[in-house]
Design a protein around this motif. Sequence first.
Motif, PDB file in Angstrom:
ATOM      1  N   ALA A  22      76.271  23.468  59.644  1.00 34.03           N
ATOM      2  CA  ALA A  22      77.163  23.530  58.491  1.00 34.03           C
ATOM      3  C   ALA A  22      77.794  24.914  58.453  1.00 34.03           C
ATOM      4  CB  ALA A  22      76.406  23.255  57.197  1.00 34.03           C
ATOM      5  N   VAL A  23      79.058  24.956  58.055  1.00 31.42           N
ATOM      6  CA  VAL A  23      79.772  26.222  57.892  1.00 31.42           C
ATOM      7  C   VAL A  23      80.389  26.214  56.499  1.00 31.42           C
ATOM      8  CG1 VAL A  23      81.594  27.739  58.748  1.00 31.42           C
ATOM      9  CG2 VAL A  23      80.288  26.318  60.358  1.00 31.42           C
ATOM     10  N   ALA A  37      69.114  28.192  49.167  1.00 30.79           N
ATOM     11  CA  ALA A  37      69.088  26.866  48.548  1.00 30.79           C
ATOM     12  C   ALA A  37      70.152  25.951  49.155  1.00 30.79           C
ATOM     13  CB  ALA A  37      69.289  26.990  47.043  1.00 30.79           C
ATOM     14  N   LEU A  38      71.338  26.510  49.436  1.00 28.72           N
ATOM     15  CA  LEU A  38      72.394  25.716  50.062  1.00 28.72           C
ATOM     16  C   LEU A  38      71.981  25.277  51.469  1.00 28.72           C
ATOM     17  CD1 LEU A  38      75.459  27.835  48.923  1.00 28.72           C
ATOM     18  CD2 LEU A  38      74.993  25.466  48.255  1.00 28.72           C
ATOM     19  N   ALA A  39      71.379  26.190  52.230  1.00 27.29           N
ATOM     20  CA  ALA A  39      70.932  25.836  53.583  1.00 27.29           C
ATOM     21  C   ALA A  39      69.848  24.770  53.536  1.00 27.29           C
ATOM     22  CB  ALA A  39      70.432  27.080  54.313  1.00 27.29           C
ATOM     23  N   ALA A  40      68.936  24.875  52.574  1.00 31.28           N
ATOM     24  CA  ALA A  40      67.889  23.861  52.433  1.00 31.28           C
ATOM     25  C   ALA A  40      68.497  22.513  52.056  1.00 31.28           C
ATOM     26  CB  ALA A  40      66.867  24.308  51.393  1.00 31.28           C
ATOM     27  N   GLU A  41      69.495  22.527  51.179  1.00 29.66           N
ATOM     28  CA  GLU A  41      70.147  21.278  50.774  1.00 29.66           C
ATOM     29  C   GLU A  41      70.908  20.651  51.945  1.00 29.66           C
ATOM     30  OE1 GLU A  41      71.162  18.331  47.862  1.00 29.66           O
ATOM     31  OE2 GLU A  41      69.680  19.949  47.883  1.00 29.66           O
ATOM     32  N   ASN A  42      71.571  21.481  52.749  1.00 31.39           N
ATOM     33  CA  ASN A  42      72.277  20.959  53.926  1.00 31.39           C
ATOM     34  C   ASN A  42      71.298  20.367  54.923  1.00 31.39           C
ATOM     35  OD1 ASN A  42      74.749  21.786  52.865  1.00 31.39           O
ATOM     36  ND2 ASN A  42      74.711  23.756  53.939  1.00 31.39           N
ATOM     37  N   ASN A  43      70.108  20.994  55.038  1.00 30.76           N
ATOM     38  CA  ASN A  43      69.010  20.461  55.859  1.00 30.76           C
ATOM     39  C   ASN A  43      69.424  20.235  57.310  1.00 30.76           C
ATOM     40  OD1 ASN A  43      66.304  19.701  56.115  1.00 30.76           O
ATOM     41  ND2 ASN A  43      66.791  17.524  55.873  1.00 30.76           N
ATOM     42  N   LYS A 196      60.119  28.503  61.689  1.00 27.18           N
ATOM     43  CA  LYS A 196      61.407  28.758  61.041  1.00 27.18           C
ATOM     44  C   LYS A 196      61.973  27.497  60.399  1.00 27.18           C
ATOM     45  CE  LYS A 196      63.560  30.645  64.613  1.00 27.18           C
ATOM     46  NZ  LYS A 196      64.583  31.408  65.368  1.00 27.18           N
ATOM     47  N   GLY A 197      61.171  26.434  60.348  1.00 22.55           N
ATOM     48  CA  GLY A 197      61.642  25.192  59.770  1.00 22.55           C
ATOM     49  C   GLY A 197      62.426  24.333  60.737  1.00 22.55           C
ATOM     50  N   ILE A 198      62.337  24.628  62.038  1.00 21.98           N
ATOM     51  CA  ILE A 198      63.073  23.875  63.061  1.00 21.98           C
ATOM     52  C   ILE A 198      62.064  23.385  64.097  1.00 21.98           C
ATOM     53  CG2 ILE A 198      64.979  23.917  64.709  1.00 21.98           C
ATOM     54  CD1 ILE A 198      65.974  26.449  63.299  1.00 21.98           C
ATOM     55  N   PRO A 199      61.502  22.184  63.932  1.00 23.10           N
ATOM     56  CA  PRO A 199      60.514  21.695  64.902  1.00 23.10           C
ATOM     57  C   PRO A 199      61.027  21.784  66.340  1.00 23.10           C
ATOM     58  CG  PRO A 199      60.591  20.262  62.996  1.00 23.10           C
ATOM     59  CD  PRO A 199      61.719  21.240  62.823  1.00 23.10           C
TER      60      PRO A 199
END
Length: 261
Positions: A22-23, A37-43, A196-199
Amino acid sequence: MLAPIFQVDAFTNRRFSGNPAAVMVFEQFPPEEVLQALAAENNLPETAFLVADNGDYQIRWFTPMVEVPLCGHATLASAAVVMERLEPKREVVVFHSASGPLTVSRSGTGYVMDFPRRTLEPVEIPPELPSALGAMPVEVVWDGSNFLARLATAEIVHNLNPDLAAIETLARSGVIVTAPGDAGFDFVSRYFAPAKGIPEDPVTGGAHCGLTPFWAQRLDKTAFRAFQASRRGGEIVCRLVGDRVELEGACVFYLDGTVEF
């Protein structure tokens, strides 16, 4: 508050492959907790946030869990957004980041990024790494952030099914695995970064800042066709140029929209 958002598949010329990013574009950066929060929502593996800055752009990158100092595929996606959506006649853009200025130029098939080369240090094979990976490395180096483990064959890399919980406990940001290439590629790789939340990251530009000098030492060449063998998969052309690494790839737009927050 409203902000434009774009979703781009990077390091691919086919939608639904490569690495999605996402950009989002702002007049000034919101507070860090809002960006997170925006990055978490974009997931997505990464969200890049842009602010125009005297003809260039400031850039920050967030996974769903943390801010990171460098992200290749989201920078590639950001260049596509700038040169295809925001300023369609533009040929070169400079992003100012925590890793210094990053220049991205148009190429015949996509975009070329100029990134810093990572310094590699040999390390003993950590005793817990083979069981975490489910394979015995031939050698292991440290690239300043991650373990980089060379495996014997591309087939092992393709078929690897690591213990992600065990990898998350290692004292590094993540683990890059690599092997000599197949199917016309010079080398293949995969990248696991559950801490880092990236399996598993689909295609990782930053990892190739270490992979490029790694394979330059072993293959005695400076230009490579590389394939990251995740489920989505992606291709990167890599060149070692002094203390810099050029990473070239294509992008495909998936989504243009507006976020309200």
